[in-house]
Design a protein around this motif. Structure first.
Motif, mmCIF file in Angstrom:
data_model
loop_
_atom_site.group_PDB
_atom_site.id
_atom_site.type_symbol
_atom_site.label_atom_id
_atom_site.label_comp_id
_atom_site.label_asym_id
_atom_site.label_seq_id
_atom_site.Cartn_x
_atom_site.Cartn_y
_atom_site.Cartn_z
ATOM 1 N N VAL A 220 0.873 -1.187 0.000
ATOM 2 C CA VAL A 220 0.000 0.000 0.000
ATOM 3 C C VAL A 220 0.905 1.230 0.000
ATOM 4 C CG1 VAL A 220 -1.973 -1.086 1.134
ATOM 5 C CG2 VAL A 220 -0.194 -0.002 2.533
ATOM 6 N N GLY A 221 0.427 2.302 -0.610
ATOM 7 C CA GLY A 221 1.264 3.481 -0.795
ATOM 8 C C GLY A 221 1.487 4.273 0.479
ATOM 9 N N TYR A 222 2.483 5.156 0.422
ATOM 10 C CA TYR A 222 2.697 6.082 1.535
ATOM 11 C C TYR A 222 1.448 6.950 1.675
ATOM 12 C CZ TYR A 222 7.492 4.522 1.128
ATOM 13 O OH TYR A 222 8.608 3.729 1.092
ATOM 14 N N GLY A 223 1.076 7.216 2.908
ATOM 15 C CA GLY A 223 -0.184 7.903 3.182
ATOM 16 C C GLY A 223 -1.308 6.931 3.494
ATOM 17 N N GLN A 224 -1.049 5.630 3.290
ATOM 18 C CA GLN A 224 -2.053 4.602 3.582
ATOM 19 C C GLN A 224 -1.637 3.785 4.813
ATOM 20 O OE1 GLN A 224 -4.941 4.196 2.225
ATOM 21 N NE2 GLN A 224 -4.738 5.699 0.581
ATOM 22 N N GLU A 225 -0.960 4.435 5.740
ATOM 23 C CA GLU A 225 -0.491 3.729 6.930
ATOM 24 C C GLU A 225 -1.651 3.203 7.777
ATOM 25 O OE1 GLU A 225 0.773 6.529 5.825
ATOM 26 O OE2 GLU A 225 2.831 5.949 5.348
ATOM 27 N N GLY B 62 5.802 2.729 -1.222
ATOM 28 C CA GLY B 62 4.932 2.425 -0.094
ATOM 29 C C GLY B 62 5.481 1.317 0.773
ATOM 30 N N TRP B 63 4.564 0.710 1.527
ATOM 31 C CA TRP B 63 4.896 -0.333 2.498
ATOM 32 C C TRP B 63 4.462 -1.689 1.968
ATOM 33 C CZ3 TRP B 63 7.591 1.609 6.500
ATOM 34 C CH2 TRP B 63 7.422 2.961 6.809
ATOM 35 N N THR B 64 5.353 -2.668 2.038
ATOM 36 C CA THR B 64 4.985 -4.007 1.602
ATOM 37 C C THR B 64 5.166 -4.980 2.763
ATOM 38 O OG1 THR B 64 5.395 -5.781 0.020
ATOM 39 C CG2 THR B 64 7.302 -4.456 0.667
ATOM 40 N N LEU B 65 4.161 -5.812 2.959
ATOM 41 C CA LEU B 65 4.177 -6.835 4.004
ATOM 42 C C LEU B 65 3.997 -8.193 3.351
ATOM 43 C CD1 LEU B 65 4.120 -7.659 7.039
ATOM 44 C CD2 LEU B 65 1.632 -7.372 6.955
ATOM 45 N N ALA B 66 4.869 -9.139 3.703
ATOM 46 C CA ALA B 66 4.771 -10.516 3.210
ATOM 47 C C ALA B 66 4.732 -11.454 4.395
ATOM 48 C CB ALA B 66 5.967 -10.846 2.309
ATOM 49 N N LEU B 67 3.855 -12.458 4.320
ATOM 50 C CA LEU B 67 3.758 -13.427 5.414
ATOM 51 C C LEU B 67 3.392 -14.800 4.886
ATOM 52 C CD1 LEU B 67 0.354 -13.151 7.192
ATOM 53 C CD2 LEU B 67 1.014 -11.423 5.517
ATOM 54 N N ASP B 68 3.946 -15.823 5.524
ATOM 55 C CA ASP B 68 3.607 -17.211 5.222
ATOM 56 C C ASP B 68 2.478 -17.654 6.138
ATOM 57 O OD1 ASP B 68 5.641 -17.195 3.447
ATOM 58 O OD2 ASP B 68 6.936 -18.589 4.525
ATOM 59 N N ILE B 69 1.500 -18.355 5.570
ATOM 60 C CA ILE B 69 0.380 -18.867 6.357
ATOM 61 C C ILE B 69 0.106 -20.302 5.915
ATOM 62 C CG2 ILE B 69 -1.976 -18.429 7.159
ATOM 63 C CD1 ILE B 69 -1.790 -15.675 5.841
ATOM 64 N N PRO B 70 -0.034 -21.254 6.845
ATOM 65 C CA PRO B 70 -0.378 -22.632 6.441
ATOM 66 C C PRO B 70 -1.689 -22.656 5.668
ATOM 67 C CG PRO B 70 0.285 -22.538 8.761
ATOM 68 C CD PRO B 70 0.147 -21.117 8.302
ATOM 69 N N ALA B 71 -1.705 -23.339 4.533
ATOM 70 C CA ALA B 71 -2.907 -23.383 3.705
ATOM 71 C C ALA B 71 -4.048 -24.126 4.387
ATOM 72 C CB ALA B 71 -2.585 -24.038 2.359
ATOM 73 N N SER B 72 -3.735 -24.941 5.387
ATOM 74 C CA SER B 72 -4.766 -25.722 6.078
ATOM 75 C C SER B 72 -5.534 -24.904 7.111
ATOM 76 C CB SER B 72 -4.114 -26.926 6.781
ATOM 77 O OG SER B 72 -3.132 -26.498 7.714
ATOM 78 N N LEU B 73 -5.182 -23.651 7.316
ATOM 79 C CA LEU B 73 -5.875 -22.840 8.323
ATOM 80 C C LEU B 73 -7.346 -22.672 7.930
ATOM 81 C CD1 LEU B 73 -5.051 -21.186 10.898
ATOM 82 C CD2 LEU B 73 -5.070 -19.167 9.425
ATOM 83 N N GLU C 154 -9.579 -6.986 -0.546
ATOM 84 C CA GLU C 154 -10.485 -5.847 -0.732
ATOM 85 C C GLU C 154 -9.956 -4.613 -0.005
ATOM 86 O OE1 GLU C 154 -14.087 -7.520 0.709
ATOM 87 O OE2 GLU C 154 -14.319 -8.883 -1.012
ATOM 88 N N GLU C 155 -9.388 -4.837 1.166
ATOM 89 C CA GLU C 155 -8.800 -3.708 1.903
ATOM 90 C C GLU C 155 -7.609 -3.125 1.134
ATOM 91 O OE1 GLU C 155 -8.882 -1.415 5.393
ATOM 92 O OE2 GLU C 155 -9.447 -3.463 5.848
ATOM 93 N N VAL C 156 -6.791 -3.998 0.577
ATOM 94 C CA VAL C 156 -5.629 -3.549 -0.197
ATOM 95 C C VAL C 156 -6.071 -2.775 -1.435
ATOM 96 C CG1 VAL C 156 -3.686 -4.366 -1.597
ATOM 97 C CG2 VAL C 156 -4.116 -5.386 0.647
ATOM 98 N N ALA C 157 -7.049 -3.322 -2.149
ATOM 99 C CA ALA C 157 -7.525 -2.643 -3.363
ATOM 100 C C ALA C 157 -8.147 -1.293 -3.026
ATOM 101 C CB ALA C 157 -8.538 -3.537 -4.081
ATOM 102 N N ALA C 158 -8.885 -1.215 -1.930
ATOM 103 C CA ALA C 158 -9.507 0.056 -1.530
ATOM 104 C C ALA C 158 -8.457 1.102 -1.183
ATOM 105 C CB ALA C 158 -10.436 -0.178 -0.336
ATOM 106 N N ALA C 159 -7.284 0.650 -0.760
ATOM 107 C CA ALA C 159 -6.188 1.574 -0.441
ATOM 108 C C ALA C 159 -5.292 1.814 -1.653
ATOM 109 C CB ALA C 159 -5.357 1.010 0.719
ATOM 110 N N ALA C 160 -5.768 1.417 -2.849
ATOM 111 C CA ALA C 160 -5.007 1.586 -4.100
ATOM 112 C C ALA C 160 -3.688 0.807 -4.057
ATOM 113 C CB ALA C 160 -4.745 3.057 -4.402
ATOM 114 N N GLY C 161 -3.688 -0.292 -3.330
ATOM 115 C CA GLY C 161 -2.503 -1.147 -3.284
ATOM 116 C C GLY C 161 -2.677 -2.334 -4.205
#
Length: 491
Positions: free
Chosen positions: A369-374, A413-424, A436-443
């Motif tokens: 997400v871009g700067y200003g979208q903290e 902007g800010w980029t966050l990456a995370l691993d999540i087990p697919a079985s969750l 949807e949150e990312v898209a709404a923030a133009a990310g």
């Protein structure tokens, strides 16, 4: 098809002479996350002529080039069609040791480049969290690293490449042209990259000088990154996404620079004073660092077992790991010397580390997400923390100026990456809400790691998508180059 069929995917096949383009053989194929497996006909060209023949032999379901299989999602899969394993084209053609450029085949890995370039005092300009990436894959995904805020993505350092297009023509492509911008980050859908000329980074040693500090929460982390990133070439933060309350977003911030020769000399002097000329046991600087300061010698640990029980990386285990990882990190430490492989690619030391998530595999979710979208970033971190996603590998970085590739992922902007087990349980629906949150923030989310984004969000995330589709339609009207990712998102 069971998810563990990934164990015989092309990426895990032993090296050695392959079948050539020929008719190929049908094999199961997955991304590095080992989710959404499909089957495809595997072709393994060894020459440019064989690559042309392989493209012509793709058949009605088309084909897609594949490197070392480190794309997490379905970008290098092609259900019912062909997959071109490009690792057979692995020659380093020329190195300009004075000017700092290399000309090589697209199937050459960043690991191989480091082996041949570091002794000459040169380093790859951009590397992601693994060096098991081919040059062709680096261009197709327009990979980024810990230095994006100062160096941009990989394609920014590519001087030219040769591209085999759908009609069998081999074009020389240079920056500033539409075909270059469509191919950089174009996920292999404009053609097959055959060779590339890449500008390199000069280094004096194969060691890194590393500063480490803790951040007590997300706000503290953002302040520290914003205030100091410009002083470092490399910067990354590990985040404890299971921490809640006042500790939400607590992190360990790591910044580094390539260590100059004088840093090794000063460490030798300090050690001599302390130990009468002998190095201390456990000191990161070994005696051979001084005799061979440009040596590239990655450490290798035992491989992850083939079968790991589901749930091993549950909330309790990951929560314990995160607590220990945060507390064992120094509150503030400067000038630690680390090997290049330790600083950039610690997981490469554990072969097949992707098995630790069990048969169901894992999703690596990365967005920007871009700067200003903290505030949007804070909401997403809060939601992940509240959801108790058991992620032990979560990193936050700052991106710099955007890159010219029409589908390149980085943007300021800010980029966050995370691993999540697919079985969750409920993971898909939860990630849909984050999209949807990312898209709404133009990310946007990173296509090289995606296997599940809904297509209706893509245009909002990648505004130059119409140009990409138009060029691809003109260049490849028959749809020779296609992948599971391309079908799913109508690229």
């Amino acid at each position: 098809m069971p998810a563990d069929a990934a164990a015989v995917s092309p990426a895990s096949a032993p090296p050695g002479p392959g079948p050539g383009p020929g008719p190929g053989r049908t094999v199961p194929v997955t991304g590095w996350g080992r989710t959404a497996p499909t089957a495809a006909r595997l072709l393994r060209p060894r020459t440019y002529d064989e690559t042309v023949a392989a493209v012509r032999a793709c058949g009605a379901r088309g084909g897609i080039a594949r490197g070392l299989g480190r794309a997490y999602g379905d970008a290098a899969q092609n259900a019912g069609g062909a997959v071109l394993d490009m690792t057979g084209l692995d020659r380093v053609h020329a190195i300009d040791a004075d000017g700092g450029t290399v000309l090589c085949d697209a199937g050459v890995s960043l690991h191989r480049l480091m082996e041949v370039l570091l002794p000459l005092g040169w380093f790859v300009p951009v590397t992601p969290g693994t060096r098991q990436v081919t040059v062709g894959g680096a261009i197709a995904a327009d990979i980024h690293g810990k230095n994006h805020h100062v160096s941009g993505s990989f394609a920014r350092h590519v001087l030219s490449f040769e591209l085999l297009t759908a009609n069998g023509e081999i074009r020389t492509v240079v920056p500033g042209t539409p075909l270059f911008d469509a191919t950089a980050g174009g996920m292999g859908l404009t053609g097959v990259v055959l060779t590339a000329t890449v500008r390199l980074l000069p280094v004096e040693t194969s060691w890194m000088s590393v500063d480490t500090e803790r951040a007590r929460d997300l706000d503290d982390l953002l302040v520290r990154l914003t205030a100091t990133d410009r002083y470092y070439r490399y910067s990354v933060a590990w985040i404890d996404l299971l921490a809640r309350g006042a500790s939400t977003g607590r992190a360990v911030l790591t910044r580094g620079e390539h260590a100059p020769l004088e840093a090794l000399e000063s460490r030798k002097s300090a050690s001599t004073r302390v130990r009468g000329g002998r190095f201390r046991r456990g000191d990161a600087l070994r005696r051979d660092a001084l005799t061979s300061p440009l040596e590239f010698q990655p450490q290798r640990l035992p491989a992850a077992p083939a079968f790991v029980p589901e749930g091993l990386l549950g909330r309790t285990a990951v929560g314990l790991f995160n607590e220990l990882w945060y507390r064992r990190a120094p509150r503030a430490r400067t000038g630690e010397l680390q090997r290049i492989s330790t600083f950039f690619h610690p997981l490469d030391g554990v072969p097949h580390w992707n098995r630790i998530y069990g048969r169901s595999g894992f999703v690596q979710y990365q967005f920007v997400v871009g700067y200003g979208q903290e505030e949007a970033l804070r909401r997403i971190v809060d939601r992940i923390s509240a959801r108790r996603c058991p992620s032990f590998l979560a990193v936050l970085k700052r991106f710099g100026e955007g890159d010219p590739g029409w589908l390149s992922f980085p943007m300021p902007g800010w980029t966050l990456a995370l691993d999540i087990p697919a079985s969750l349980p409920g993971l898909g629906a939860f990630l849909d809400t984050l999209d949807e949150e990312v898209a709404a923030a133009a990310g946007r989310v990173y296509l090289a790691k995606d296997a599940r984004l809904r297509p209706e969000l893509l245009a909002a995330m990648y505004p130059r998508l119409p140009e990409f589709r138009a060029l691809r339609g003109e260049l490849d009207p028959g749809g020779v180059f296609v992948s599971d990712l391309a079908r799913r998102l109508s690229l």
